[in-house]
Scaffold this active site. Sequence first.
Site, PDB file in Angstrom:
ATOM      1  N   SER A   3      -9.855   1.993   2.770  1.00 45.30           N
ATOM      2  CA  SER A   3      -8.951   2.700   1.904  1.00 45.30           C
ATOM      3  C   SER A   3      -8.027   1.794   1.092  1.00 45.30           C
ATOM      4  O   SER A   3      -7.518   2.207   0.056  1.00 45.30           O
ATOM      5  CB  SER A   3      -8.095   3.660   2.721  1.00 45.30           C
ATOM      6  OG  SER A   3      -7.219   2.944   3.566  1.00 45.30           O
ATOM      7  N   SER A  35      -9.843  -0.493   6.937  1.00 45.21           N
ATOM      8  CA  SER A  35      -9.266  -0.332   5.590  1.00 45.21           C
ATOM      9  C   SER A  35      -8.564  -1.552   5.028  1.00 45.21           C
ATOM     10  O   SER A  35      -8.195  -1.563   3.847  1.00 45.21           O
ATOM     11  CB  SER A  35      -8.295   0.851   5.570  1.00 45.21           C
ATOM     12  OG  SER A  35      -9.009   2.055   5.617  1.00 45.21           O
ATOM     13  N   LYS A  46       0.848  -1.198   0.000  1.00 49.91           N
ATOM     14  CA  LYS A  46       0.000   0.000   0.000  1.00 49.91           C
ATOM     15  C   LYS A  46       0.883   1.248   0.000  1.00 49.91           C
ATOM     16  O   LYS A  46       1.881   1.302   0.731  1.00 49.91           O
ATOM     17  CB  LYS A  46      -0.882  -0.026   1.245  1.00 49.91           C
ATOM     18  CG  LYS A  46      -1.979   1.020   1.281  1.00 49.91           C
ATOM     19  CD  LYS A  46      -2.792   0.871   2.577  1.00 49.91           C
ATOM     20  CE  LYS A  46      -4.014   1.767   2.582  1.00 49.91           C
ATOM     21  NZ  LYS A  46      -4.776   1.636   3.852  1.00 49.91           N
TER      22      LYS A  46
END
Lengths: 100, 515
Positions: free
Chosen positions: B157, B181, B82
């Site tokens: 997210s 997330s 990420k």
Amino acid sequence: MPEITRDEVARLAGLARIQLGDAELDRLAPELTKILDAVATVSQALEGAGEVQPMSHPTPLRNVFRADELRPTLSPEQALAGAPASEGQRFLVPRILGEE
Amino acid sequence: MPGPELTDHSAAELSQALAAGETTSAEVTRAHLDRIASLDGELHAFLHVDAPGALAAAEDVDRRRAAGEPLGALAGVPVAVKDLLCTVGQPTTCGSRILEGWVPPYDATVVARLRAAGLPILGKTNLDEFAMGSSTEHSAYGPSRNPWDTARTPGGSGGGSAAAVAARLAPVAIGTDTGGSIRQPGALTGTVGVKPTYGGVSRYGIVAMASSLDQAGPVTRTVLDAALLHEVIGGHDPMDSTSIDAPPPPVVEAARRGDVTGLRIGVVKELGGEGFQAGVRARFEEAVGLLTEAGAQVVEVSCPSFAQALATYYLVMPSEVSSNLARFDAMRYGLRAFPDGVELPSAEQVMAATRDAGFGDEVKRRIILGTYALSSGYYDAYYGSAQQVRSLVARDFDRAFEQADVLVSPTAPTTAFRMGEKLDDPLAMYLQDVATIPANLAGVPGLSLPAGLAEDGLPVGFQLLAPLQADDRLYNAAAALERLLLDRWGGPLTPPLVGQVDSLVGPVGTPEVRA
């Protein structure tokens, strides 16, 4: 019902150092009021709960010291590599003092 | 090695094939890079792909293996990270314009551990700006798309990591979970996602959103893969003062065990029912039924304060955001923008102009809400009350874990929603995390695994929660459920996009949206 007025958003944006435009202020004030209205219910959970300690963190916090010994750190070049502007071994920043 | 495609295999299978000399890390890494090249134009799971770096790392592992060097279980298995974690040599943007093009001078501990364990890093995955959102639509670089239906979001997210793993662009990935997330994108893409116990994985080098809630964890397609990755990234780190200085839970052994005989499973009354899609509830109840048949005891538990968990989170998190994001001051790194029509602007004016130009709508909303909640006159009513309710949430967990070994709920109230559907209604978006947030507030670990498809043909997530530092309980129960579900389905859930590589090859950057 709590309300965040347009003036208040402008004041908060000033504190948060975000220069919001007129259109953003117009949009944010009702949006934030709506969000605040939804979260203002938080204290309902405390009704009848008696004395409740605040919790800032999931785990007990205590200070942690590292051993006091030399170890590698970033070089000046590495530290300055992402700077918007630099001069020699220093960050170059806009003026930080008043104009007079 | 056997099987139709290298990219179809789990990390555990790849690991075995690599150890047996049936394939090489270079071959596996190249297969994933090829697949990224053909599919990521449509999915936009990645913000940056580092083909040369990944291949160099893969060749290095292959050389070390050939030389007989002892290697870790996942050595040679590529990973996606990420774009909230600092990576030397690759940009770290956090999905924000304010960090466009920034290359960190150091690695996050998680990234350093991936490198040390020999996992080639394929690239950096898309996310809502600074991990604030539940759809990746708040990324300044455009949204990611769900491989199950590219007109829908993969959640957020960490939608980029979840979409990449679901579509076989990466066998495994790293996510971060502040309010859900990792787990909610897992639910929406039919993948496995784990938020470890707070302090179980180092936060050093992960750009902070809400420091008392943030936790990095694995994004995978199987429970065992998640455990193997958890073992690589977890454990004490002196660089993070909140890192737990104790031996990590035995997650891999638990994932290999998968035995729920006699296990007490608590269904959380407040995390389900009204507001949850019918198909989500149906798959959840079937999964609970399977666990019962396998010998688990199911009890209903009540956590009354969870009703205010979402409100608590939307006070605690923005408060911490407003403080953490003060570091983006246009002085030492990142964007520097100048105010219009100001001659010789001050540092403060430059900072305010930069933060206006560099932050997106959701980030601004949260910073201002947090500034409000922390301001004098409101502090006690909002931030103060929220911190007290946070204690009640933790207390409810303590009581529930007296009655049950693990707690369960649906992960997200709905399946994947359409792009744009919730973009103009922040509160509707926030509700996506209603079942995942309590774990972050209390710091307890949570895992989401796919429980089947809902009436709309889209994946449903099943969430397990365990007490602090009992992450192994999640893996044990999840492995058992996964095995029962796979038996029933006759194989893993596979998004339709996976079988359509040939028909989708086209110029990168011209995504074709299917109706």
